[in-house]
Design a protein around this motif. Structure first.
Motif, PDB file in Angstrom:
ATOM      1  N   ALA A 194      -1.717  12.004   0.586  1.00  0.00           N
ATOM      2  CA  ALA A 194      -2.013  11.144  -0.564  1.00  0.00           C
ATOM      3  C   ALA A 194      -2.803   9.913  -0.151  1.00  0.00           C
ATOM      4  O   ALA A 194      -3.657   9.428  -0.905  1.00  0.00           O
ATOM      5  N   GLN A 195      -2.544   9.402   1.043  1.00  0.00           N
ATOM      6  CA  GLN A 195      -3.260   8.219   1.509  1.00  0.00           C
ATOM      7  C   GLN A 195      -4.727   8.509   1.829  1.00  0.00           C
ATOM      8  O   GLN A 195      -5.573   7.618   1.752  1.00  0.00           O
ATOM      9  N   ALA A 196      -5.047   9.741   2.169  1.00  0.00           N
ATOM     10  CA  ALA A 196      -6.445  10.074   2.474  1.00  0.00           C
ATOM     11  C   ALA A 196      -7.346   9.854   1.274  1.00  0.00           C
ATOM     12  O   ALA A 196      -8.542   9.580   1.416  1.00  0.00           O
ATOM     13  N   ASN A 220       9.409   8.857   5.018  1.00  0.00           N
ATOM     14  CA  ASN A 220       8.569   8.134   5.972  1.00  0.00           C
ATOM     15  C   ASN A 220       7.237   8.846   6.134  1.00  0.00           C
ATOM     16  O   ASN A 220       7.044   9.965   5.673  1.00  0.00           O
ATOM     17  N   SER A 221       6.323   8.206   6.840  1.00  0.00           N
ATOM     18  CA  SER A 221       5.013   8.821   7.033  1.00  0.00           C
ATOM     19  C   SER A 221       5.092  10.060   7.916  1.00  0.00           C
ATOM     20  O   SER A 221       4.071  10.705   8.144  1.00  0.00           O
ATOM     21  N   ILE A 222       6.303  10.430   8.386  1.00  0.00           N
ATOM     22  CA  ILE A 222       6.448  11.743   9.002  1.00  0.00           C
ATOM     23  C   ILE A 222       6.295  12.826   7.941  1.00  0.00           C
ATOM     24  O   ILE A 222       6.037  13.983   8.257  1.00  0.00           O
ATOM     25  N   VAL A 229      -7.983  -0.851   9.782  1.00  0.00           N
ATOM     26  CA  VAL A 229      -6.673  -0.546   9.214  1.00  0.00           C
ATOM     27  C   VAL A 229      -5.569  -1.229  10.029  1.00  0.00           C
ATOM     28  O   VAL A 229      -5.364  -0.885  11.197  1.00  0.00           O
ATOM     29  N   PRO A 230      -4.852  -2.191   9.441  1.00  0.00           N
ATOM     30  CA  PRO A 230      -3.657  -2.701  10.121  1.00  0.00           C
ATOM     31  C   PRO A 230      -2.666  -1.559  10.280  1.00  0.00           C
ATOM     32  O   PRO A 230      -2.353  -0.860   9.316  1.00  0.00           O
ATOM     33  N   SER A 231      -2.172  -1.350  11.493  1.00  0.00           N
ATOM     34  CA  SER A 231      -1.379  -0.138  11.716  1.00  0.00           C
ATOM     35  C   SER A 231      -0.310  -0.364  12.770  1.00  0.00           C
ATOM     36  O   SER A 231      -0.585  -0.887  13.845  1.00  0.00           O
ATOM     37  N   GLY A 232       0.909   0.072  12.442  1.00  0.00           N
ATOM     38  CA  GLY A 232       1.986   0.062  13.415  1.00  0.00           C
ATOM     39  C   GLY A 232       2.484   1.462  13.705  1.00  0.00           C
ATOM     40  O   GLY A 232       2.726   1.828  14.848  1.00  0.00           O
ATOM     41  N   ASN A 233       2.601   2.283  12.652  1.00  0.00           N
ATOM     42  CA  ASN A 233       3.150   3.632  12.803  1.00  0.00           C
ATOM     43  C   ASN A 233       2.063   4.705  12.782  1.00  0.00           C
ATOM     44  O   ASN A 233       2.368   5.888  12.876  1.00  0.00           O
ATOM     45  N   PHE A 234       0.821   4.308  12.599  1.00  0.00           N
ATOM     46  CA  PHE A 234      -0.366   5.161  12.698  1.00  0.00           C
ATOM     47  C   PHE A 234      -0.566   6.098  11.501  1.00  0.00           C
ATOM     48  O   PHE A 234      -1.527   6.856  11.460  1.00  0.00           O
ATOM     49  N   GLY A 235       0.296   6.012  10.482  1.00  0.00           N
ATOM     50  CA  GLY A 235       0.138   6.904   9.343  1.00  0.00           C
ATOM     51  C   GLY A 235      -1.059   6.546   8.482  1.00  0.00           C
ATOM     52  O   GLY A 235      -1.828   7.422   8.066  1.00  0.00           O
ATOM     53  N   ASN A 236      -1.239   5.253   8.196  1.00  0.00           N
ATOM     54  CA  ASN A 236      -2.319   4.807   7.325  1.00  0.00           C
ATOM     55  C   ASN A 236      -3.690   5.126   7.930  1.00  0.00           C
ATOM     56  O   ASN A 236      -4.580   5.661   7.265  1.00  0.00           O
ATOM     57  N   PHE A 278       0.811  -1.213   0.000  1.00  0.00           N
ATOM     58  CA  PHE A 278       0.000   0.000   0.000  1.00  0.00           C
ATOM     59  C   PHE A 278       0.846   1.266   0.000  1.00  0.00           C
ATOM     60  O   PHE A 278       0.374   2.339  -0.384  1.00  0.00           O
ATOM     61  N   LYS A 279       2.099   1.147   0.414  1.00  0.00           N
ATOM     62  CA  LYS A 279       2.952   2.338   0.448  1.00  0.00           C
ATOM     63  C   LYS A 279       3.122   2.961  -0.935  1.00  0.00           C
ATOM     64  O   LYS A 279       3.402   4.152  -1.056  1.00  0.00           O
TER      65      LYS A 279
END
Length: 473
Positions: free
Chosen positions: A231-233, A222-224, A255-262, A113-114
């Motif tokens: 763009a993901q929105a 990175n998602s920072i 949403v599978p999430s580790g870094n919370f960006g998605n 998805f990135k």
């Protein structure tokens, strides 16, 4: 549109400025001064647009410093059927009559998805750098998929170098091969002796050295980087419209999430006016986000406590983009956000339970759940048996967590995060066969690999970056 820092700094500039900035000078993340909102009628007017048209409508209010015709061209170059496999770009697939849907986000070049945001970053970086006659050295960290997506997006970009950090030995064989088999003069892979959070902390430490950052033109993918979140929105809007719901009807997203960006991108889409009901955060055994949304305590896991799991892209103990969410629930208080993040940096838990901020969290309609290796295997097996669809272990985390949060009559959209071939061993363990492999990736694990192993040391990283850039001069 002007941007500010989550930690209080003002006047970070406009979109193109924060695109190249990475972290703000005070260590915070870039956020727009305000979030533009759409009326229900304005949301409905977006229904039926092509993906590039929809991306323009969603992103344009945040990108006011690129001429409209140029932005449209960049988006049309990014979101093409030739790149993503179909004109829909992100097809929506129902899982039978279960009320669950898969939003397919993994049909891009790196099969994750990135690509949805990174392909845009490749286009817009090139545009802005050429316009300004500048160069950029991207320093990033990956737990698995950001790295290959960034490197594929930056191939052949003459004004960009990529220095990508990954945790040594903690990605799948396919993920490693995707990155380490690239032999491009502008791509440098660095395997760090540590976990993903160590890689992420090294990136932040380099960004915090203002002199080094300026001298070596350091940026971030990175998602920072706000551009990625923005763009993901877009695909939340696309997925919602693909459901064919009546105007104003709600849909839930898991949403599978580790870094919370998605999942933060979904929160942004909802804040803009998209009728999203629940946003369900799916964690694996590294459940810092699950703990927060169920107890009100955000407790970062030190590297030694970050478990190595079969959904390795979520093996994260500190979610960087969570800072953006905390900033919003304070009503935009950089002072409060900085205070909380200082506690996080000192290894202390931040508890909002019993405070007005916790009331705001509960009102924001987040839910959470976690899964284990056994849960992933059973979910992959069940989805394959019941619906004839093979999914990767991260998407399985999402489907597993989504089920108990389903509401009667409300569709639940699960975000697919990667194709199953990226995690062949786990999928094969679940269903007894290997997933389908795109032809271009045949035998990729046998290719020669090029990477450098570094200790978890910021000075060693700076020396490596400086040395490679000196060689290019």
């Amino acid at each position: 549109m002007k941007y500010v820092s989550t930690r209080g700094a003002r006047n970070l500039g406009s979109f193109c400025d924060v695109l190249l900035l990475g972290l703000a000078p005070d260590g915070g993340l870039a956020m727009p001064e305000s979030i533009p909102t759409l009326s229900p009628d304005e949301v409905e007017a977006l229904r039926g647009l092509s993906y590039p048209e929809l991306a323009y409508a969603v992103m344009r209010p945040f990108i006011t410093d690129i001429p409209g015709d140029d932005l449209k061209r960049l988006l049309e170059q990014t979101y093409r059927a030739e790149v993503f496999g179909s004109p829909e770009i992100t097809p929506l697939t129902p899982l039978g009559d279960s009320g669950l849907y898969l939003l397919e986000l993994s049909n891009g070049p790196s099969l994750a998805f990135k690509d949805m945001a990174m392909q845009f970053l490749g286009q817009v970086f090139e545009y802005v750098l050429e316009t300004r006659n500048e160069r950029l050295n991207i320093l990033g960290a990956t737990s698995g998929d950001t790295g290959s997506a960034a490197e594929y997006a930056m191939l052949g970009k003459a004004r960009v170098n990529v220095f990508m950090l990954s945790p040594h030995g903690r990605m799948s064989a396919f993920q490693q091969a995707q990155m380490f088999s690239l032999r491009e003069p502008n791509i440098f892979n660095i395997a760090v002796q540590g976990v993903f959070d160590d890689c992420q902390d090294l990136v932040k430490a380099v960004n915090a050295d203002a002199e080094f950052k300026e001298r070596f033109e350091i940026g971030a993918v990175n998602s920072i980087n706000w551009a990625r979140v923005l763009a993901q929105a877009v695909y939340y809007f696309k997925g919602y419209f693909a459901l064919g719901l009546p105007a104003g009807a709600e849909a839930d997203f898991c949403v599978p999430s580790g870094n919370f960006g998605n999942v933060f991108a979904g929160h942004l889409a909802r804040a803009m006016g998209l009728p999203i009901g629940q946003l369900v955060v799916a964690s694996n055994e590294n459940d810092v986000l699950h703990e927060f949304f169920t107890t009100g305590t955000y407790h970062v896991r030190p590297a030694a406590r970050v478990a190595m799991t079969s959904s390795p892209s979520m093996d994260i103990g500190k979610a960087s983009n969570f800072e953006r969410y905390l900033y919003l629930i304070t009503g935009g208080s950089g002072t409060q956000t900085l205070s909380w993040w200082q506690e996080v940096g000192e290894g202390r838990p931040v508890s909002l339970a019993g405070t007005p901020h916790w009331d705001t969290v509960k009102a924001s309609r987040f839910a959470a759940g976690r899964s284990t290796h056994a849960d992933r295997l059973s979910t992959i097996r069940e989805v394959d048996t019941e619906f004839g669809r093979l999914i990767d272990p991260h998407t399985a985390d999402g489907v597993f967590v989504a089920r108990p949060h389903q509401r009667v009559g409300v569709p639940m959209v699960c975000l697919e995060t990667a194709l199953p071939i990226k995690f062949e061993d786990t999928v094969k363990e679940a269903v007894g066969r290997s997933p389908e492999r795109p032809t271009k990736f045949g035998g990729i694990e046998t290719l020669e690999r090029q990477f450098t192993v570094l200790d978890n040391d910021v000075d060693a990283l700076k020396a490596f970056v400086a040395g490679k850039l000196a060689e290019q001069r």
